[in-house]
Design an enzyme around this catalytic site. Structure first.
Site, short mmCIF file in Angstrom:
data_model
loop_
_atom_site.label_atom_id
_atom_site.label_comp_id
_atom_site.label_asym_id
_atom_site.label_seq_id
_atom_site.Cartn_x
_atom_site.Cartn_y
_atom_site.Cartn_z
N LYS A 174 0.01 -1.54 99.06
CA LYS A 174 0.92 -1.06 97.92
C LYS A 174 -0.12 -0.59 96.87
O LYS A 174 -0.16 -1.55 95.79
CB LYS A 174 1.87 -1.84 97.49
CG LYS A 174 3.18 -1.35 96.86
CD LYS A 174 4.17 -2.42 96.97
CE LYS A 174 5.48 -1.93 96.06
NZ LYS A 174 5.89 -0.57 96.09
C1 PLP Z 1 6.30 3.79 99.66
C2 PLP Z 1 7.28 2.44 99.79
N1 PLP Z 1 8.03 2.29 101.13
C3 PLP Z 1 8.57 1.26 101.21
C4 PLP Z 1 9.03 0.30 100.26
C5 PLP Z 1 9.96 -0.75 100.70
O1 PLP Z 1 9.19 -2.10 100.62
P1 PLP Z 1 9.99 -3.26 100.21
O2 PLP Z 1 11.11 -3.46 100.86
O3 PLP Z 1 8.94 -4.44 100.33
O4 PLP Z 1 10.18 -3.22 98.83
C6 PLP Z 1 8.53 0.67 99.13
C7 PLP Z 1 8.93 -0.32 97.87
O5 PLP Z 1 9.90 -0.76 97.70
C8 PLP Z 1 7.46 1.72 99.12
O6 PLP Z 1 7.05 2.01 97.51
#
Ligand code: PLP
Length: 324
Positions: A174
């Site tokens: 991230k």
């Molecule tokens: C690009 C991306 N994909 C997927 C998710 C989902 O991840 P999570 O469920 O851990 O928040 C996120 C953030 O929420 C994201 O920024």
């Protein structure tokens, strides 16, 4: 931006307004007002996008007068993984970071749903484009939030921007800089009157949404791209898979998804910390299924909200109570 989309976006608290600076934040060992948390203009992360972040939700349960942080431990586990990719150091173990989060929420005295943003970044004042030998900084802030994406049935658009691949900028981490990819795609979706974008991988398979993972239902089967399809390994994705298995007896199939499968799917939905469970009723101008929210999406959404808010006692290990 088209006015109807603009109106819809204003409903989502996260997107419409700037985050107030009066609340408490945390930076490098000190709690301070967000207005007093600064970085230098020469900060490496500001110049090159060399930061990692998390998005964590806490749900206010009015009946129980309690604020529950959802899957706190898992967010710091993933943050640690992202930091390994960018050679960043965190200022303590996951227990320490969880304690900072709880203290931050208590100091802010939140009695509403909130979003927490931990941020680790290359804090060195340096123009050296590299990852090693650069000092790390760490901060955290939090603010009230509603829905980030509409949850009443959204329209999605396939992006002409491809998802950055693992051998370019890894979506598994991230990473602050990689959200340029999302911003380009989401703008394009909004310009086309859609709420969310759908990324394809370099080889043309469905990857994920701009800021959420994607699932589809075909012939009663729940299907999502695999972790090797340039996705962020979502924590809500794991929640959805668990709920599907326990509540509906559905084992999720992780496999490549073709774009046109979304056109003929019975159901499509996004999930993520911001997105929560967000049903998708239109893809590239075509209605999904019969154009209404499908039964599997609906049930998974209901159970997700009930568990996250603590109205459903199951999976107590996913919730951390803020107030004693
Ligand atoms: C690009 C991306 N994909 C997927 C998710 C989902 O991840 P999570 O469920 O851990 O928040 C996120 C953030 O929420 C994201 O920024």
């Amino acid at each position: 931006m088209a006015s109807s989309v603009h109106e819809k976006l204003k409903e989502t608290a996260a997107l419409g307004t700037e985050i107030p600076e009066t609340g408490w934040a945390y930076q490098d060992g000190v709690f301070k007002r967000l207005a007093d948390a600064h970085v230098s203009l020469a900060t490496h992360a500001l110049n090159y996008g060399t930061g990692v972040f998390e998005g964590i939700r806490a749900y206010w349960n009015a009946g129980q007068e309690q604020l529950y942080v959802f899957r706190l431990r898992e967010h710091f586990e993933r943050m640690r993984d992202s930091c390994r990719i960018l050679r960043l150091e965190l200022p303590g173990d996951n227990r320490v970071l969880a304690d900072v989060t709880l203290e931050l929420l208590r100091r802010n005295e939140f009695r509403t749903d909130v979003y927490v943003r931990p941020l680790a970044y290359k804090a060195a004042r340096s123009i050296k484009v590299a990852l090693h030998d650069l000092r790390s900084g760490f901060g955290m802030f939090a603010f009230p939030i509603g829905a980030y994406l509409p949850t009443s049935g959204l329209a999605a658009r396939t992006a002409t921007w491809r998802r950055t691949s693992d051998d370019a900028i890894p979506a598994r981490g991230k990473l602050t800089g990689s959200y340029i990819n999302t911003a380009l795609a989401v703008d394009e979706a909004h310009d086309a009157e859609a709420d969310e974008s759908i990324f394809l991988t370099r080889d043309g398979h469905v990857s994920e949404g701009g800021s959420a993972n994607l699932f589809m239902v075909r012939d009663g089967k729940l299907i999502t791209p695999a972790v090797t399809d340039d996705i962020l390994e979502g924590i809500t994705r794991d929640v959805v898979m668990t709920i599907a298995r326990e509540e509906l007896g559905l084992t999720t199939i992780e496999r490549p998804i073709d774009r046109t499968e979304l056109f003929i799917a019975d159901e499509v939905f996004f999930c993520g910390t911001g997105a929560q469970v967000a049903p998708c009723v239109r893809v590239d101008g075509r209605g999904v299924g019969d154009g209404a929210i499908g039964p599997i999406t609906r049930r998974i959404g209901e159970v997700y909200f009930a568990i996250a808010r603590g109205d459903d006692p199951r999976h107590a290990e996913w919730r951390t109570a803020v107030y004693r």
